[in-house]
Design a protein around this motif. Structure first.
Motif, PDB file in Angstrom:
ATOM      1  N   ILE A 103      -1.733  -8.180   8.544  1.00 42.99           N
ATOM      2  CA  ILE A 103      -1.095  -6.894   8.887  1.00 42.99           C
ATOM      3  C   ILE A 103      -0.219  -6.453   7.703  1.00 42.99           C
ATOM      4  N   ILE A 104       0.531  -7.413   7.132  1.00 41.55           N
ATOM      5  CA  ILE A 104       1.406  -7.083   5.985  1.00 41.55           C
ATOM      6  C   ILE A 104       0.563  -6.714   4.756  1.00 41.55           C
ATOM      7  N   THR A 164       2.228   6.334  10.724  1.00 42.99           N
ATOM      8  CA  THR A 164       2.390   5.568  11.973  1.00 42.99           C
ATOM      9  C   THR A 164       1.052   5.218  12.582  1.00 42.99           C
ATOM     10  N   THR A 165       0.159   6.233  12.742  1.00 42.66           N
ATOM     11  CA  THR A 165      -1.136   5.934  13.373  1.00 42.66           C
ATOM     12  C   THR A 165      -2.013   5.103  12.437  1.00 42.66           C
ATOM     13  N   MET A 166      -1.884   5.319  11.129  1.00 41.39           N
ATOM     14  CA  MET A 166      -2.668   4.504  10.185  1.00 41.39           C
ATOM     15  C   MET A 166      -2.319   3.023  10.344  1.00 41.39           C
ATOM     16  N   ILE A 167      -1.003   2.729  10.389  1.00 37.32           N
ATOM     17  CA  ILE A 167      -0.567   1.330  10.542  1.00 37.32           C
ATOM     18  C   ILE A 167      -0.969   0.804  11.918  1.00 37.32           C
ATOM     19  N   ALA A 213     -11.983   0.254   9.145  1.00 36.04           N
ATOM     20  CA  ALA A 213     -12.335  -0.050  10.547  1.00 36.04           C
ATOM     21  C   ALA A 213     -11.388   0.687  11.501  1.00 36.04           C
ATOM     22  N   GLY A 214     -10.117   0.777  11.098  1.00 32.32           N
ATOM     23  CA  GLY A 214      -9.128   1.515  11.912  1.00 32.32           C
ATOM     24  C   GLY A 214      -9.500   2.980  12.070  1.00 32.32           C
ATOM     25  N   TRP A 215     -10.015   3.591  10.988  1.00 30.58           N
ATOM     26  CA  TRP A 215     -10.486   4.984  11.084  1.00 30.58           C
ATOM     27  C   TRP A 215     -11.583   5.110  12.130  1.00 30.58           C
ATOM     28  N   ALA A 230      -3.150   1.175   3.878  1.00 35.45           N
ATOM     29  CA  ALA A 230      -2.909   2.152   4.954  1.00 35.45           C
ATOM     30  C   ALA A 230      -1.878   3.201   4.530  1.00 35.45           C
ATOM     31  N   LEU A 231      -0.891   2.772   3.743  1.00 36.84           N
ATOM     32  CA  LEU A 231       0.157   3.705   3.308  1.00 36.84           C
ATOM     33  C   LEU A 231      -0.222   4.446   2.022  1.00 36.84           C
TER      34      LEU A 231
END
Length: 456
Positions: A354-355, A142-145, A107-109, A361-362
């Motif tokens: 988030i955690i 950074t942007t992925m997180i 969804a972040g993408w 994400a990483l």
């Protein structure tokens, strides 16, 4: 505590459909249709949606409505004393967390591509640069997180209001906007030069192509897509049943959700194929279709920025509708299990998710050296495999056996609950099929899925 209720029937249908309508509908369905011979695949898919998806969805809604509980507590209300069915409730809860551990990244993408397209970031890039741009997005931790966390925060913010004022209201507007944008994009696709070729490839049955791929493969592919499109097996649909009154029968409501989900899948193809044929793009491109192929297409189009931005708003809405629905499931489980208030459950789960989303994400940058399933697989692949190949099919079998067998809830109870209210009813002749045939089909899908995953 008094159980919250949905404010309207439309809210229920759009929420349930929103949960089912995800990124998979939009890229996976058109690309599979393209790979598996177009129109004939679509017909087989629709057939399996009716014989697989519809009865399974009816069962999940029925269990939710009868228990008036979240998936984690649903069995305790309905099972006989001393039985162990309720263990699956905990598996459902874990499954919802696991699904969100990677889906928030996806969804972040979508959000990131919407922002980049709106800012004109892809304008003037050649196809190679557009391809590299997606690699650059994934490579930046950074942007992925940042975007993954943004999705989690937006999701829990919306869910932190009451069921009607938060989730139902926002999803209603979002889904109606999604449907309107889709129709607009589809109409625009019809005006392209390659529209007629694209549509005939998509909708005209090509038996030669099916024979080439193998009829068995096409049937299994259609069956898989029909089963997985509705996210059945981890209770993500049962929760909406628990917010329902008894005015409408549940098979009728399930049919409405199935129709809406199918409309989105079919319309995605109407948007994507004319564009692919107009700009000579590989239609079986798979996941890269969204992030590499389509930005190239929009680059070549007049007003491409506008159409690209609209497309990624639509993709963002499709992704967020699933996120919101599954977050609601997670919250309901926590409120049932620990007696937390909605606000408290939102704050704790927002931090937790988030955690929990960080490994995925990483997994594309800092942890890219980890290949959990061998080859070039990453953490997202592992999480997706656990949900899609294990928890969904096996969970569906447990729901099926519990709802139809004498040792579980039983066919009589299922029929009484599903048929309460106006609309399409379960019939007694379906009993043999749903009790004996359907669990075997779903188990076969599970086995085929495992073999094909590790066999290729």
């Amino acid at each position: 505590m008094e159980r919250e209720r949905l404010g309207s029937r439309l809210g229920f249908i759009l929420l349930s459909a929103g949960c089912a309508i995800g990124v998979g509908n939009v890229w996976k369905f058109p690309y599979m249709a393209g790979q598996y011979g177009g129109g004939a695949f679509v017909l087989i898919y629709l057939f399996f949606l009716v014989i697989l998806g519809l009865p399974m969805l009816t069962i999940e809604f029925s269990l939710g409505r009868a228990s008036q509980k979240s998936p984690v507590r649903l069995y305790q209300q309905l099972e006989t004393k001393g039985s162990k069915w309720h263990l699956h409730g905990y598996a459902c809860m874990i499954g919802n967390y696991l699904l969100m551990m990677f889906y928030t990244t996806v969804a972040g993408w979508m959000v990131q591509y919407f922002v980049n397209t709106a800012r004109g970031k892809f304008t003037g890039m050649d196809p190679e640069q557009v391809g590299e741009a997606f690699g650059a997005v994934c490579a930046n931790p950074t942007t992925m997180i940042l975007y993954t966390s943004l999705v989690v925060i937006i999701g829990f913010f919306v869910c932190s209001f009451s069921l009607q004022k938060g989730l139902e209201r926002v999803t209603k507007y979002m889904m109606l906007a999604l449907l309107a944008i889709m129709v607009l994009l589809a109409v625009h696709s019809f005006t392209m030069n390659g529209a007629s070729e694209g549509l005939s490839f998509y909708l005209k049955p090509d038996l030669g192509k099916m024979r080439e791929i193998g009829m068995g493969n096409v049937i299994v592919g259609a069956m898989n897509q029909a089963f997985f499109t509705l996210s059945l097996g981890i209770g993500s649909m049962a929760i909406f049943g628990s917010y329902l009154d008894k005015k409408r029968s549940l098979m009728g409501e399930s049919l409405n959700v199935v129709l809406l989900d199918t409309f989105v899948a079919l319309t995605s193809g109407l948007i994507i194929f004319p564009a692919c044929f107009t700009y000579n793009v590989e239609v079986g491109a798979g996941p890269s279709l969204i992030f590499v192929t389509l930005p190239n297409v929009f680059n070549n189009m007049s007003l491409g920025n506008l159409w690209g931005t609209l497309f990624f708003i639509f993709m963002t809405f499709a992704a967020l509708s699933t996120v919101f629905a599954v977050f609601e499931n997670i919250l309901a489980c926590c409120m049932d299990l620990f007696g937390w208030s909605r606000k408290k459950a939102c704050v704790i789960n927002c931090v937790a998710l988030i955690i929990l989303s960080l490994p995925c994400a990483l997994g594309f940058n800092v942890l890219s050296g980890i290949h959990p399933l061998g080859g070039s697989t990453n953490i997202l692949d592992l999480e997706d495999f656990l949900v899609s190949n294990i928890l969904l099919p096996l969970g569906s079998v447990v729901f099926l056996l519990f709802a139809t067998s004498k040792r579980g809830w039983g066919w009589k109870n299922l029929m009484t609950e599903a048929n309460a209210g106006d609309g399409l009813k379960l019939k007694n002749w379906m009993r043999g099929y749903m009790t004996y045939v359907l669990p075997v089909i779903v188990l076969a899908l599970f086995v085929i899925g495992i073999i094909s995953y590790f066999g290729h």
